[in-house]
Design an enzyme around this catalytic site. Structure first.
Site, mmCIF file in Angstrom:
data_model
loop_
_atom_site.group_PDB
_atom_site.id
_atom_site.type_symbol
_atom_site.label_atom_id
_atom_site.label_comp_id
_atom_site.label_asym_id
_atom_site.label_seq_id
_atom_site.Cartn_x
_atom_site.Cartn_y
_atom_site.Cartn_z
ATOM 1 N N ARG A 1 -29.372 35.925 65.919
ATOM 2 C CA ARG A 1 -27.820 36.281 65.220
ATOM 3 C C ARG A 1 -27.570 37.801 65.283
ATOM 4 O O ARG A 1 -27.952 38.325 64.351
ATOM 5 C CB ARG A 1 -27.987 35.631 63.816
ATOM 6 C CG ARG A 1 -26.456 35.423 63.336
ATOM 7 C CD ARG A 1 -26.609 34.965 61.669
ATOM 8 N NE ARG A 1 -27.014 36.242 60.989
ATOM 9 C CZ ARG A 1 -27.905 36.402 59.993
ATOM 10 N NH1 ARG A 1 -28.506 35.318 59.392
ATOM 11 N NH2 ARG A 1 -28.017 37.414 59.242
ATOM 12 N N HIS B 1 -25.004 36.974 58.658
ATOM 13 C CA HIS B 1 -24.688 35.751 58.542
ATOM 14 C C HIS B 1 -23.175 35.173 58.305
ATOM 15 O O HIS B 1 -22.951 34.323 59.170
ATOM 16 C CB HIS B 1 -25.289 35.327 57.077
ATOM 17 C CG HIS B 1 -25.316 33.957 56.421
ATOM 18 N ND1 HIS B 1 -25.596 32.869 57.295
ATOM 19 C CD2 HIS B 1 -24.336 33.507 55.574
ATOM 20 C CE1 HIS B 1 -25.058 31.781 56.541
ATOM 21 N NE2 HIS B 1 -24.468 32.093 55.566
ATOM 22 N N TYR C 1 -31.666 43.171 54.685
ATOM 23 C CA TYR C 1 -32.920 42.407 55.223
ATOM 24 C C TYR C 1 -33.305 42.660 56.538
ATOM 25 O O TYR C 1 -34.214 41.830 56.915
ATOM 26 C CB TYR C 1 -32.844 40.914 55.007
ATOM 27 C CG TYR C 1 -31.393 40.309 55.519
ATOM 28 C CD1 TYR C 1 -31.309 39.852 56.786
ATOM 29 C CD2 TYR C 1 -30.435 40.059 54.696
ATOM 30 C CE1 TYR C 1 -30.169 39.210 57.396
ATOM 31 C CE2 TYR C 1 -29.255 39.612 55.320
ATOM 32 C CZ TYR C 1 -29.318 39.267 56.517
ATOM 33 O OH TYR C 1 -28.017 38.542 57.335
HETATM 34 C C1 LIG Z 1 -28.234 22.121 51.734
HETATM 35 C C2 LIG Z 1 -27.840 23.536 51.931
HETATM 36 N N1 LIG Z 1 -28.568 24.554 51.365
HETATM 37 C C3 LIG Z 1 -28.003 25.796 51.354
HETATM 38 C C4 LIG Z 1 -27.176 26.028 52.158
HETATM 39 C C5 LIG Z 1 -26.388 27.257 51.920
HETATM 40 N N2 LIG Z 1 -26.560 28.288 53.398
HETATM 41 C C6 LIG Z 1 -25.361 28.156 54.133
HETATM 42 S S1 LIG Z 1 -26.216 28.812 55.457
HETATM 43 C C7 LIG Z 1 -27.434 28.911 54.966
HETATM 44 C C8 LIG Z 1 -28.607 29.596 56.116
HETATM 45 C C9 LIG Z 1 -28.952 28.634 57.365
HETATM 46 O O1 LIG Z 1 -29.709 29.151 58.320
HETATM 47 P P1 LIG Z 1 -29.890 28.529 59.398
HETATM 48 O O2 LIG Z 1 -30.335 27.041 59.334
HETATM 49 O O3 LIG Z 1 -31.116 29.168 60.171
HETATM 50 O O4 LIG Z 1 -28.877 28.605 60.401
HETATM 51 P P2 LIG Z 1 -28.035 29.904 60.786
HETATM 52 O O5 LIG Z 1 -27.076 30.099 59.507
HETATM 53 O O6 LIG Z 1 -29.026 30.900 61.111
HETATM 54 O O7 LIG Z 1 -27.044 29.329 62.075
HETATM 55 C C10 LIG Z 1 -27.718 28.718 53.753
HETATM 56 C C11 LIG Z 1 -28.925 28.874 52.850
HETATM 57 C C12 LIG Z 1 -26.387 25.048 52.488
HETATM 58 N N3 LIG Z 1 -25.339 25.127 53.665
HETATM 59 N N4 LIG Z 1 -26.686 23.712 52.595
#
Ligand SMILES: Cc1ncc(C[n+]2csc(CCOP(=O)(O)OP(=O)(O)O)c2C)c(N)n1
Lengths: 381, 334
Positions: free
Chosen positions: A271, A275, A284
């Site tokens: 990425r 975020h 981080y």
């Molecule tokens: C069940 C749930 N818990 C927490 C979140 C909050 N949240 C949104 S994105 C994220 C990180 C997601 O990381 P990843 O699965 O690696 O996907 P990326 O953002 O890297 O595409 C979090 C913790 C959420 N959307 N859903």
């Protein structure tokens, strides 16, 4: 005499011979991510496909920069950029047939658009005018899922239902590396394997779940390894290599369509942006890591392959760029119009038939809005 | 209770300070959740805790809410005091199985032998322009589960004081943080930061004589604003901040309603099956003969939380509250 001695010597009977249900070896992912670009495998790739992937990559990159710009102008509430991950997004859409289904996560707007959904409709969730702007049946794309991994069991269920009906439909479900820790991920994989459902799980391992690096997310050798425990093959692929992702997903989709059951594909990518536009990535991670990945950019990787092999010239690059520019201009122009919103919509579609209670609340809001309107007109007079 | 206000702070800062002080005072206190360490939480409420106390005491967990709360149960069984962060209201739902089947009833199932001192911090509510699943008011689900305390601060002083109390409590506490008040500044006395009323007590934030507004968390500032606006109409509104939904302070609420004879319950969660129904019923049961009008509710509509561009129509605002107040008068007249 102890109780045991009274009972006589304990002689365990030999256990029945144990057999693993299947040979796990073919399920295990390769040690290294699979690559096509820059290897001998590239020579075998279909030039037309590579050019199509390239055009979509360039569009995807432009879409990301345009959407990010729209957040700065306040036209988009939030945008989780997939810059650096465009190869996964595009390959996911292009690996499917029209009758197949895509189950995207909230970062996968590009895959949704590459599947044919209107770019503005794909952004309604993030703009904030409605939750899902498109008709999921029009292009067989489920709503972008914000709760992580929760759409994966849906993909399994849909694929299973299609098979029960005798349709050769495949579902491709996308999830991030962080999402693989959720219970829903495990339950979905297990159901898919037990039912031999025609599903492909695509994990985009982009290194982070917001701020949490992969090492704090899993102790597995790779996320692709997780497949083996459920009884499905795991494939590891270079997520920045559009040709490789397309090939691996294509194989998995064909395998599923032919009745071979599910596959878990881990695409190793990065990425590049934070975020979302609201996140501060400097908290981080360091620049050096980001720069190293910039050097492995999916658009440039494919562009280099195509130009070295004489499949793309300056004019071709320019035409892809112009096509992307036109898409961005159209997106910009349409996103800069105020969305048409009717507050009365709040009460529609809560139930198939609205309830008396909601009709009452609708009337209350209508009266409030009329009073507001009268006040404003009064002010003007 | 008089607290000398000496220092402006935000609610987020007070919450951070509460966790920091609790961790310093008791090595059993552990903070855990998604992004709570290096990042300091997406709202920065755990900022600096990992640096000060180490990653074992402030832990970035894998992304799994059921896992977070489930492991907290085991940690609490072994003598720790986990303070768990759920990133957003709607992302706590995967943890409901643990919360409802275990956290809430472990004391009861073990006849008091295995209490679980867990604090579950949940940023909740709307009004911040969040996309889908970032604005739920889930308090009614928690309230409907016996064995949980449900607490929600509306002031900076309460944010600190109530969180310290929650962490010190031997019972599980669902600590609902109104996210649209995170950045609201208020004066606060860090010298006597815990000097607030205990969990379970409501507080009259504004005395009045014409009618009582009963509210909590994100709706408190809206009610105070409505009370100011009502003065122009000749209404002197009292505002009660519940602070704690479970246990519920019948005494303070009923005393207030008996004084004014009229009550409106205000909250942004849905009205049907929402907290207001329970509160109105309790008031009616206890104060029927003192009431000059039915207890009214001003709540969010009974719809899934709307997209941000429409949320202002859903959230109870000053006008909707004043309309209800006007209806109280009409009811009284006939
Ligand atoms: C069940 C749930 N818990 C927490 C979140 C909050 N949240 C949104 S994105 C994220 C990180 C997601 O990381 P990843 O699965 O690696 O996907 P990326 O953002 O890297 O595409 C979090 C913790 C959420 N959307 N859903």
């Amino acid at each position: 005499m102890t109780v045991m001695e009274q009972r006589g010597a304990y002689r365990p009977s030999p256990p029945p011979a144990w057999q693993p249900r299947m040979d796990p070896a073919p399920l295990l992912p390769d040690a290294e991510p699979y690559r096509v670009l820059g290897t001998e495998a590239a020579a075998k790739a279909d030039p037309d496909l590579l050019r199509r992937l390239y055009a979509q990559l360039v569009r995807g990159r432009r879409y990301n920069t345009q959407a990010t710009a729209l957040t700065k102008q306040g036209r988009l509430a939030v945008y989780p950029s997939s810059t650096g991950q465009e190869a996964c997004e595009v390959a996911a859409a292009l690996a499917l047939q029209e009758r197949d289904w895509l189950f995207p996560s909230y970062r996968d707007t590009l895959a949704v658009v590459a599947r044919g959904v209107d770019p503005v409709e794909a952004l309604t969730l993030l703009r904030g005018d409605w939750h899902t702007g498109y008709d999921p049946y029009a292009h067989r794309v489920a709503p972008l899922s914000t709760p992580l991994a929760t759409q994966l069991p849906h993909a399994v269920g849909l694929a299973h239902a299609a098979r029960l009906k005798g349709d050769d439909v495949v579902a491709l479900a996308m999830v991030g590396d962080g999402g693989t820790s959720e219970g829903d991920f495990h339950e979905a994989l297990n159901f898919a394997a037990v039912w031999q459902a025609p599903v492909v799980f695509l994990v985009q391992n982009n290194g982070f779940a917001i701020s949490v690096p992969l090492a704090k997310q899993t102790a597995a050798p790779s996320l692709a390894h997780k497949a083996v425990g459920y009884g499905m093959p795991g494939r590891l692929v270079d997520g920045n290599d559009a040709a490789a992702v397309h090939e691996v997903l294509g194989d998995a989709v064909r395998h599923a369509r032919a009745g071979g059951g599910p596959t878990l594909v881990e695409a190793v990518t990065y990425r590049i942006e934070a975020h979302t536009n609201a996140d501060d990535a400097t908290r981080y991670r360091g620049d050096a890591e980001v720069e190293a990945w910039r050097a492995h950019d999916p658009v440039q990787l494919l562009e280099r392959e195509l130009t070295t092999r004489g499949l793309l010239d300056e004019a071709g690059i320019e035409s892809a760029r112009q096509d992307a520019e036109a898409m961005a201009a159209d997106l910009r122009e349409r996103m800069n119009r105020d969305p048409e919103l009717d507050p009365m919509d709040l009460f529609d579609h809560v139930y198939a038939e609205t309830t008396a209670q909601l009709r009452e609340q609708r009337a209350l809001l209508r009266a409030e809005l009329e009073a507001e309107q009268n006040d404003q007109e009064g002010d003007l007079r | 209770m008089t607290t000398v206000a000496v220092k402006p702070a935000t609610m987020a800062q007070a919450l951070t300070r509460a966790m920091r002080d609790a961790m310093a005072a008791d090595p059993a206190v552990h903070v855990m959740g998604e992004d709570v360490g290096t990042l300091g939480g997406v709202f920065r409420v755990t900022d600096g805790l990992a640096k000060e106390f180490g990653e074992d005491r402030c832990t970035d967990t894998p992304l799994a809410e059921a896992g977070i709360l489930g492991t907290a149960v085991g940690m609490a069984m072994y003598g720790l005091r986990p303070v768990v962060e759920m990133q957003f209201d709607a992302f706590a739902y995967p943890a409901f199985e643990q919360l409802i089947s275990h956290v809430s009833r472990m004391r009861n199932r073990t006849r008091g032998r295995m209490p679980l001192p867990i604090t579950v911090r949940v940023p909740y509510g709307g009004g911040i322009g969040g996309v889908e699943h970032h604005s739920d008011s889930s308090e009614a689900y928690y309230m409907a589960t016996p064995g949980l305390h449900v607490v929600t601060p509306a002031t900076v002083a309460d944010a600190y004081g109530l969180l310290r109390q929650a962490i010190a409590s031997d019972d599980p506490v669902v600590f609902l943080e109104p996210k649209r008040l995170y950045w609201a500044k208020d004066t606060w006395n860090p010298e006597h930061p815990t000097e607030v009323e205990p969990i379970g007590r409501a507080v009259v934030r504004r005395p009045g004589s014409s009618a009582t507004l009963i509210t909590y968390g994100p709706s408190l500032p809206v009610c105070l604003e409505a009370a100011e606006a009502a003065r122009a109409e000749g209404w002197d509104l009292e505002v009660v901040d519940l602070r704690s939904l479970v246990p519920f302070d019948d005494e303070t609420v009923c005393a207030a309603v008996r004084r004014t004879g009229r009550a409106v319950v205000v909250h942004e969660s849905t009205g049907f099956g929402g907290p207001g129904g329970e509160i109105a019923a309790r008031i009616t049961e206890r104060c029927f003969h003192h009431l000059e009008a039915p207890v009214l509710r001003v709540a969010g509509f009974d719809i899934p939380y709307p997209p941000p561009m429409l949320e202002r129509h859903h959230l109870p605002g000053v006008d909707r509250i004043l309309d209800a107040v006007a209806r109280l008068q009409w009811e009284a007249e006939g």
